[in-house]
Design an enzyme around this catalytic site. Structure first.
Site, PDB file in Angstrom:
ATOM      1  N   HIS A  39       0.875  -1.173   0.000  1.00 15.97           N
ATOM      2  CA  HIS A  39       0.000   0.000   0.000  1.00 15.97           C
ATOM      3  C   HIS A  39       0.914   1.226   0.000  1.00 15.97           C
ATOM      4  CE1 HIS A  39      -2.797   2.945   1.819  1.00 15.97           C
ATOM      5  NE2 HIS A  39      -3.782   2.123   1.533  1.00 15.97           N
ATOM      6  N   ASP A  92       2.962  -4.495   8.062  1.00 17.47           N
ATOM      7  CA  ASP A  92       1.743  -3.713   7.926  1.00 17.47           C
ATOM      8  C   ASP A  92       0.570  -4.674   8.122  1.00 17.47           C
ATOM      9  OD1 ASP A  92      -0.600  -2.598   6.944  1.00 17.47           O
ATOM     10  OD2 ASP A  92       0.268  -1.889   5.068  1.00 17.47           O
ATOM     11  N   GLN A 148      -4.770  -5.016   7.141  1.00 19.19           N
ATOM     12  CA  GLN A 148      -5.807  -5.900   6.605  1.00 19.19           C
ATOM     13  C   GLN A 148      -5.857  -7.246   7.316  1.00 19.19           C
ATOM     14  OE1 GLN A 148      -8.050  -4.927   4.586  1.00 19.19           O
ATOM     15  NE2 GLN A 148      -7.146  -3.025   3.836  1.00 19.19           N
ATOM     16  N   LYS A 206     -10.263  -0.471  10.427  1.00 14.78           N
ATOM     17  CA  LYS A 206     -10.409  -1.639   9.554  1.00 14.78           C
ATOM     18  C   LYS A 206     -10.764  -2.883  10.362  1.00 14.78           C
ATOM     19  CE  LYS A 206      -7.200   0.046   6.033  1.00 14.78           C
ATOM     20  NZ  LYS A 206      -8.126   0.631   5.068  1.00 14.78           N
ATOM     21  N   CYS A 215      -4.883   2.650  -3.550  1.00 11.12           N
ATOM     22  CA  CYS A 215      -3.644   3.165  -2.957  1.00 11.12           C
ATOM     23  C   CYS A 215      -2.497   2.180  -3.145  1.00 11.12           C
ATOM     24  CB  CYS A 215      -3.821   3.498  -1.478  1.00 11.12           C
ATOM     25  SG  CYS A 215      -4.991   4.821  -1.217  1.00 11.12           S
TER      26      CYS A 215
END
Lengths: 418, 147
Positions: free
Chosen positions: A135, A212, A215, A238, A376
């Site tokens: 991302h 990261d 998600q 999220k 993104c």
């Protein structure tokens, strides 16, 4: 009393999605005269009543600044805020609560690491290694750092399925590599990266790894000690929590050695005009009055997820993804982008010459909310030679009937666009 | 469905599939890029001005049906027009797609874009090529962006 171990099937049938949907007031609405089908969960998730009520309760009953007042409200606010830290620690199985830094979200967490750890350890000629599926928020902070330091950003390639090519990744780990930054689950492709293998490869060479987790956190159980990552970044919104709150996990030894990110109140132990002594972890990185209400909301979201159990949410979403993938592939002209063998939550696709933006408008007219665009992740789009995709992304409250609505919507697209 | 049909009129779909005046214009006296970073729509508009009028106009690039049809029909409607006439047509077209005008007087075939006004998120798509054209005529070198 039965002590029989439940089979996954039994557990799954106990995951009553129709009852769970009642926890999310926003879902019970019509859009353009059709029931809302919310399939944009990778962008942001809806919030359960437990979260909405926790924020409301805080402002109605406990609103106060934390870590300073001796009065009752401050004590209650501080306790609720710190309980959320404990919940976050448990959620990702961090070894110590002081390893949880509350921040605005994944983006701020990655920027913090880039501008503290990165600024101290990455020098001229050094390298930061990322992957081709990141991302923008896991690309740009490193580009900024590399520009500041005269360092180089290296990018490990992905294959046509959208999987990281591990052999190439390993080849890029060299004596100049000072940090690896990689997503746990790709927001554009749904690919799950083999984080344990990645951390092992990097650690063999003494290189720390930032993950990261934006998600992955709402979609699968995360154990940072098992993954052995050095940093793990999460966004609350999220994972069914409010916007504007998230956290960074960092191994205590690394966080202790890092300089502060921002100066201000709460992050100091003592101040004179000659010298400031920084506060201990985690407060060293939490300058200023924090986002108290939303942190408490995040705590409530974690408690809600714990009650449902990520071990139940994960197979529910996996089944939806498998069903949706099979159904959309039956429609001539639909091509799925991102077909990793390890995949979750995200179904990106294109439809020949029909532009995703047009598909999004037509799906919206059917009440189906999807994301269209580059998500993104422009380098991912460039990798596949496409300007954009349509992305349906699933949450714990989605149903097979909603997948059917998506499929009907896609057929409508073909009807309208010819 | 009727609103969708209003948006995706046959003329618009036909132009998006077979855009007119599509391609580069190497002899262009003016050119500019238009870009919508949200959806990736990206066009370059080429114009050859002669005695203050648009002698030739072409475009290339890629994007959604609305943006591409709009670019295609724009090139058709502006060929032979003076700069000030082009500005005037853009102004009326803009009013049409933003719903600030009920009539479609003097817009000719461009009237098919009236349905866009029911889809506020798509106004940028319809106006993208026009903004790029304006930038080209004004000699702006930097790519214009909808954001």
């Amino acid at each position: 009393m039965s002590t029989a171990v439940k089979t996954p099937q039994q557990l799954h049938t106990e995951f009553d999605v129709y009852r769970i949907r009642e926890d999310f007031p926003v879902l019970a609405q019509q859009v353009h005269g059709k029931p809302l089908v919310y399939l944009d969960n990778a962008a942001t998730t809806q919030k359960p009543l437990a979260v909405i009520d926790a924020i409301s309760h805080y402002y109605r009953c406990d609103n106060s600044n934390i870590h300073r007042g001796v009065h009752a409200l401050s004590e209650r606010a501080t306790e609720a805020y710190e309980n959320a830290r404990g919940a976050a620690q448990g959620f990702i199985n961090a070894a110590d609560r002081k390893e949880i830094i509350f921040l605005r979200g994944t983006t701020e967490a990655i920027n913090l690491v880039a501008q503290t750890y990165g600024r101290e350890h990455v020098g001229a000629g050094d390298e930061v290694l990322i992957t081709a599926m990141e991302h923008h928020s896991n690309i740009v902070p490193w580009q900024i750092l590399c520009k500041q330091k005269g360092a180089k950003l290296r990018v490990a390639p992905i294959n046509d399925r959208g999987e990281l090519v591990l052999e190439e990744f390993e080849k890029l780990l060299g004596p100049k590599t000072k940090l690896v930054a990689v997503s746990h689950l790709s927001n554009a492709l749904g690919t799950i990266n083999p984080i344990k293998q990645i951390t092992r490869m990097a650690h063999e060479r003494g290189i720390p790894v930032l993950v990261d987790g934006a998600q992955a956190a709402p979609r699968m159980p995360v154990d940072v000690q098992d993954l052995d990552c050095d940093f793990y970044a999460v966004s609350g919104h999220k994972m069914y929590a409010p916007t504007g709150i998230g956290f960074l996990y960092g191994k205590a030894a690394l966080l202790e050695a890092m300089p502060p990110y921002q100066g201000g109140g709460d992050m100091i132990a003592s101040v004179t005009f000659d010298k400031t002594v920084y506060n201990r972890l985690p407060y060293k990185f939490e300058a200023g009055t924090p986002n108290i209400a939303d942190t408490i909301g995040l705590g409530a979201a974690i408690e809600y997820l714990n009650q449902l159990g990520l071990e139940n949410i994960e197979p529910h979403e996996a089944e939806l993804l498998a069903y949706a993938t099979a159904e959309v592939q039956k429609i001539p002209g639909v091509e799925v982008v991102g077909t990793a063998r390890e995949k979750a939550g995200v179904l990106s696709f294109v439809m020949g010459e029909i532009h995703p933006h047009d598909i999004g408008t037509i799906l919206d007219s059917e009440g189906v909310a999807v994301r269209t665009g580059h998500h993104c992740a422009q380098p991912v789009m460039q990798r596949y030679g496409i300007p954009a995709t349509v992305r349906a992304s699933f949450g714990l409250y989605n149903t097979r009937e909603e997948v059917d609505a998506l499929v009907r919507g896609i057929r409508k697209v073909k009807e309208v666009m010819g | 469905m009727s609103e969708l049909r209003e948006l995706y009129q046959e003329t618009i779909l036909e132009h998006s599939r077979k855009p007119r005046n599509f391609g580069e214009l190497p002899s262009a006296s003016h050119k500019a890029e238009g870009y919508n970073p949200l959806c990736g729509d990206h066009y370059t508009i080429f114009v050859n001005l002669k005695d203050g009028a648009i002698d030739d106009i072409r475009f290339n690039g890629a994007g959604c049906a609305i943006s591409k049809a709009s670019a295609s029909m724009m090139t058709q409607s502006l060929k032979g027009k003076t700069e000030s006439e082009a500005e005037e047509i853009f102004s009326r077209f803009h009013d049409l797609v933003t719903g600030q005008q009920n009539g479609t007087d003097n817009l000719g075939k461009l009237a098919v874009f009236a349905g866009v006004s029911e889809f506020p998120l798509r106004v940028k798509c319809a106006a993208l090529a026009w903004h790029a054209l304006r930038a080209a005529l004004r000699g702006d070198q930097q790519a214009i962006s909808t954001e």
